[in-house]
Motif scaffolding. Structure first.
Motif, PDB file in Angstrom:
ATOM      1  N   PHE A   6       0.683  -1.217  -0.154  1.00 19.13           N
ATOM      2  CA  PHE A   6      -0.064  -0.047   0.027  1.00 19.13           C
ATOM      3  C   PHE A   6       0.853   1.328   0.104  1.00 19.13           C
ATOM      4  O   PHE A   6       0.564   2.269   0.403  1.00 19.13           O
ATOM      5  CB  PHE A   6      -0.948   0.091   0.954  1.00 19.13           C
ATOM      6  N   ASP A   7       2.048   1.171  -0.460  1.00 22.68           N
ATOM      7  CA  ASP A   7       2.870   2.429  -0.644  1.00 22.68           C
ATOM      8  C   ASP A   7       3.144   2.795  -2.036  1.00 22.68           C
ATOM      9  O   ASP A   7       2.727   2.196  -3.004  1.00 22.68           O
ATOM     10  CB  ASP A   7       4.482   1.559  -0.293  1.00 22.68           C
ATOM     11  N   TYR A   8       3.270   4.211  -2.034  1.00 24.00           N
ATOM     12  CA  TYR A   8       3.331   4.967  -3.131  1.00 24.00           C
ATOM     13  C   TYR A   8       3.949   6.166  -3.066  1.00 24.00           C
ATOM     14  O   TYR A   8       4.179   6.550  -1.664  1.00 24.00           O
ATOM     15  CB  TYR A   8       2.002   5.324  -4.029  1.00 24.00           C
ATOM     16  N   ASP A   9       4.902   6.603  -3.775  1.00 26.33           N
ATOM     17  CA  ASP A   9       5.513   7.918  -3.765  1.00 26.33           C
ATOM     18  C   ASP A   9       4.738   9.083  -3.955  1.00 26.33           C
ATOM     19  O   ASP A   9       4.083   9.326  -4.697  1.00 26.33           O
ATOM     20  CB  ASP A   9       6.733   7.856  -4.593  1.00 26.33           C
ATOM     21  N   LEU A  10       4.830  10.255  -3.088  1.00 25.57           N
ATOM     22  CA  LEU A  10       4.167  11.404  -3.075  1.00 25.57           C
ATOM     23  C   LEU A  10       5.019  12.331  -2.681  1.00 25.57           C
ATOM     24  O   LEU A  10       5.166  12.777  -1.602  1.00 25.57           O
ATOM     25  CB  LEU A  10       2.976  11.504  -2.226  1.00 25.57           C
ATOM     26  N   ILE A 281     -10.228  -1.969   8.051  1.00 23.01           N
ATOM     27  CA  ILE A 281     -10.882  -2.794   7.012  1.00 23.01           C
ATOM     28  C   ILE A 281      -9.971  -2.770   5.989  1.00 23.01           C
ATOM     29  O   ILE A 281      -9.012  -1.845   5.729  1.00 23.01           O
ATOM     30  CB  ILE A 281     -11.898  -1.857   6.367  1.00 23.01           C
ATOM     31  N   THR A 282      -9.561  -4.063   5.698  1.00 25.81           N
ATOM     32  CA  THR A 282      -8.361  -4.402   4.486  1.00 25.81           C
ATOM     33  C   THR A 282      -8.841  -5.187   3.416  1.00 25.81           C
ATOM     34  O   THR A 282      -9.975  -5.887   3.519  1.00 25.81           O
ATOM     35  CB  THR A 282      -7.141  -5.331   5.412  1.00 25.81           C
ATOM     36  N   PRO A 283      -8.189  -5.201   2.168  1.00 22.55           N
ATOM     37  CA  PRO A 283      -8.617  -5.994   1.308  1.00 22.55           C
ATOM     38  C   PRO A 283      -9.155  -7.309   1.515  1.00 22.55           C
ATOM     39  O   PRO A 283      -8.407  -8.178   2.305  1.00 22.55           O
ATOM     40  CB  PRO A 283      -7.473  -6.032   0.282  1.00 22.55           C
ATOM     41  N   GLY A 284     -10.349  -7.869   1.130  1.00 24.20           N
ATOM     42  CA  GLY A 284     -10.863  -9.209   1.722  1.00 24.20           C
ATOM     43  C   GLY A 284     -12.112  -8.902   2.455  1.00 24.20           C
ATOM     44  O   GLY A 284     -12.790  -9.821   2.690  1.00 24.20           O
ATOM     45  N   TYR A 285     -12.144  -7.768   3.060  1.00 20.90           N
ATOM     46  CA  TYR A 285     -13.434  -7.442   3.780  1.00 20.90           C
ATOM     47  C   TYR A 285     -14.587  -7.445   2.818  1.00 20.90           C
ATOM     48  O   TYR A 285     -14.821  -6.930   1.761  1.00 20.90           O
ATOM     49  CB  TYR A 285     -13.189  -6.016   4.595  1.00 20.90           C
ATOM     50  N   ARG A 286     -15.730  -7.906   3.621  1.00 15.82           N
ATOM     51  CA  ARG A 286     -17.077  -8.077   2.719  1.00 15.82           C
ATOM     52  C   ARG A 286     -17.917  -6.984   3.207  1.00 15.82           C
ATOM     53  O   ARG A 286     -18.382  -6.826   4.320  1.00 15.82           O
ATOM     54  CB  ARG A 286     -17.728  -9.416   3.183  1.00 15.82           C
ATOM     55  N   PHE A 287     -18.096  -5.881   2.525  1.00 12.47           N
ATOM     56  CA  PHE A 287     -18.992  -4.699   2.751  1.00 12.47           C
ATOM     57  C   PHE A 287     -20.280  -5.229   2.836  1.00 12.47           C
ATOM     58  O   PHE A 287     -20.838  -5.704   2.016  1.00 12.47           O
ATOM     59  CB  PHE A 287     -18.702  -3.520   1.879  1.00 12.47           C
ATOM     60  N   ARG A 288     -20.946  -4.696   4.038  1.00  9.71           N
ATOM     61  CA  ARG A 288     -22.431  -5.019   4.215  1.00  9.71           C
ATOM     62  C   ARG A 288     -23.387  -4.021   3.723  1.00  9.71           C
ATOM     63  O   ARG A 288     -24.430  -4.482   3.428  1.00  9.71           O
ATOM     64  CB  ARG A 288     -22.533  -5.308   5.837  1.00  9.71           C
ATOM     65  N   LEU A 307      -8.236   0.863   3.302  1.00  8.71           N
ATOM     66  CA  LEU A 307     -10.001   0.874   3.476  1.00  8.71           C
ATOM     67  C   LEU A 307     -10.170   0.858   1.913  1.00  8.71           C
ATOM     68  O   LEU A 307     -11.180   0.346   1.456  1.00  8.71           O
ATOM     69  CB  LEU A 307     -10.469   1.829   4.343  1.00  8.71           C
ATOM     70  N   VAL A 308      -9.754   1.934   1.430  1.00  9.63           N
ATOM     71  CA  VAL A 308     -10.175   2.381   0.099  1.00  9.63           C
ATOM     72  C   VAL A 308      -9.656   1.166  -0.903  1.00  9.63           C
ATOM     73  O   VAL A 308     -10.591   0.996  -1.948  1.00  9.63           O
ATOM     74  CB  VAL A 308      -9.977   3.861  -0.621  1.00  9.63           C
ATOM     75  N   SER A 309      -8.730   0.676  -0.755  1.00 14.48           N
ATOM     76  CA  SER A 309      -8.408  -0.411  -1.429  1.00 14.48           C
ATOM     77  C   SER A 309      -9.175  -1.467  -1.275  1.00 14.48           C
ATOM     78  O   SER A 309      -9.279  -2.288  -2.462  1.00 14.48           O
ATOM     79  CB  SER A 309      -6.920  -0.771  -1.312  1.00 14.48           C
ATOM     80  N   ALA A 310      -9.632  -1.884  -0.215  1.00  9.61           N
ATOM     81  CA  ALA A 310     -10.676  -3.065   0.161  1.00  9.61           C
ATOM     82  C   ALA A 310     -12.043  -2.793  -0.530  1.00  9.61           C
ATOM     83  O   ALA A 310     -12.605  -3.651  -1.397  1.00  9.61           O
ATOM     84  CB  ALA A 310     -10.903  -3.106   1.775  1.00  9.61           C
ATOM     85  N   LEU A 311     -12.436  -1.345  -0.726  1.00 11.54           N
ATOM     86  CA  LEU A 311     -13.553  -1.036  -1.350  1.00 11.54           C
ATOM     87  C   LEU A 311     -13.641  -1.188  -2.922  1.00 11.54           C
ATOM     88  O   LEU A 311     -14.388  -1.749  -3.720  1.00 11.54           O
ATOM     89  CB  LEU A 311     -14.151   0.475  -0.966  1.00 11.54           C
ATOM     90  N   ALA A 312     -12.571  -0.611  -3.510  1.00 11.12           N
ATOM     91  CA  ALA A 312     -12.479  -0.565  -4.846  1.00 11.12           C
ATOM     92  C   ALA A 312     -11.435  -1.308  -5.580  1.00 11.12           C
ATOM     93  O   ALA A 312     -11.470  -1.052  -7.010  1.00 11.12           O
ATOM     94  CB  ALA A 312     -12.328   1.228  -5.140  1.00 11.12           C
ATOM     95  N   GLY A 313     -10.497  -1.957  -5.051  1.00 14.96           N
ATOM     96  CA  GLY A 313      -9.435  -2.661  -5.331  1.00 14.96           C
ATOM     97  C   GLY A 313      -8.042  -2.015  -5.142  1.00 14.96           C
ATOM     98  O   GLY A 313      -7.876  -0.841  -5.733  1.00 14.96           O
ATOM     99  N   ARG A 314      -7.136  -2.794  -4.875  1.00 15.59           N
ATOM    100  CA  ARG A 314      -5.927  -1.999  -4.501  1.00 15.59           C
ATOM    101  C   ARG A 314      -4.987  -1.628  -5.952  1.00 15.59           C
ATOM    102  O   ARG A 314      -4.640  -0.392  -5.716  1.00 15.59           O
ATOM    103  CB  ARG A 314      -4.984  -3.170  -3.792  1.00 15.59           C
TER     104      ARG A 314
END
Length: 347
Positions: A6-10, A281-288, A307-314
């Protein structure tokens, strides 16, 4: 999962140090469809449908940053969670200068006693006042607890007391703003209402732990800080009714999403709720319950990026962030926004 995923350069130049003016002129990266579309927050009402329900956080940020002294030693403390009978957990710098039993005199003659030391520089203070009385004192002697990444030139002038507060702010208790709410204005709300979209509030008192880095190498080893939240019976009933009628639940910010998901039942219905949540919340979480999320851009290797990676895809999120940098979007609390759709089988 490994945190480095979950790292990126900013570079620093992408970090916003002041909000857009007017607030709804901020840019909006739209990921609610299959592609990536550059829009503005002013376009947000056009992406909603009659029967949807917009859920926002009505917490109000308190001036939780205090400067004081223990003897001759200078102390900075950011209160982050109210506990019992006038006690607050705080992050202190430098933490080693505070020992159990010490008295710290903060500016404005506010004295507190150190009653506990915890891991990670966390210190627990007992104040002579509690509840609303202490909040009123903090409003007199404290300052707004801006995120540590907001660094300004000395010549910059920003009224953070107003800027770091959403138009929905009603209930004192947060020590960090629910920043997706910073984009809303009266005229934006008028257009949302005109579109036939229902609105309701919940409360999550955001803690300073939202800015704490994930120091573990694996997400399984990270410990979340708990925050207090409340969903009224009326709000729960309105959200359930909208969902049952085919409307989408649109969370304004990760704080609203986390509280909704913390309270939701397995079948996606929502009861009223009052208590603490430490949902991670991490990827693999099932949103209800949440279908769409309006949120800002988040720090590398942060729990919110997970969390946003879990929702929309990393991979989709990281690709979108690279697009945002290439297009000059502004990041973090005072920055631009994203609209994310829940993705089935996100990776």
């Amino acid at each position: 999962m490994h945190v480095d995923l979950f790292d990126y350069d900013l570079p620093q130049r992408f970090i916003a140090t002041r909000p857009a003016e007017p607030r709804d002129s901020a840019r909006l990266l739209d990921l609610s469809g299959d592609g990536i579309v550059d829009r503005s927050v002013g376009d947000f009402p056009d992406l909603l449908r009659a029967g949807d329900i917009l859920v926002y956080n009505d917490t109000r940020v308190i001036p939780a940053r205090l400067v004081g002294r223990r003897g001759e030693a200078r102390i900075e403390a950011t209160l982050h969670k109210a506990e019992d009978n006038g006690t607050w957990a705080a992050f202190v710098r430098p933490a080693k200068r505070c020992r159990v039993g010490d008295k710290v005199l903060f500016e404005g003659e506010l004295e507190a006693e150190v009653i506990e030391k915890r891991d990670g520089g966390e210190t627990v203070f007992r104040f002579p006042e509690s509840g609303a009385a202490l909040i009123e004192t903090l409003k007199r002697v404290g300052s707004m607890p801006l995120p540590p990444y907001i660094k300004r030139d000395e010549a910059e002038s920003v009224d953070d007391d107003a800027s770091y507060q959403t138009m929905f702010a009603a209930r004192d208790g947060a020590v960090a703003a629910p920043t997706a709410g910073l984009h809303f204005t009266d005229r934006l709300i008028e257009r949302i209402d005109a579109a036939g979209v229902e609105r309701c509030a919940l409360t999550l008192h955001v803690g300073a732990g939202t800015f704490m880095p994930v120091k573990a190498e694996d997400t399984d080893d990270h410990k979340m800080h708990f925050e207090w939240g409340e969903i009224s019976a009326d709000a729960a009933e309105r959200i359930n009714r909208a969902r049952a009628s085919g409307g989408r639940v649109i969370a304004v910010g990760t704080t609203s999403l986390r509280l909704l998901e913390s309270a939701a039942r397995e079948d996606g219905t929502l009861p009223d709720f009052s208590g603490e949540t430490g949902l991670f919340i991490t990827p693999g979480y099932r949103f209800r319950i949440v279908d769409l999320l309006l949120t800002n851009f988040h720090l590398p290797k942060s729990t919110l990026l997970m969390l946003v990676s879990a929702l929309a895809g990393r991979e989709r999120i990281l690709d979108a962030y690279e697009h945002a940098k290439a297009e000059g979007y502004r990041f973090f609390s005072y920055g631009d926004a994203c609209l994310l759709k829940r993705s089935v089988g996100a990776t």
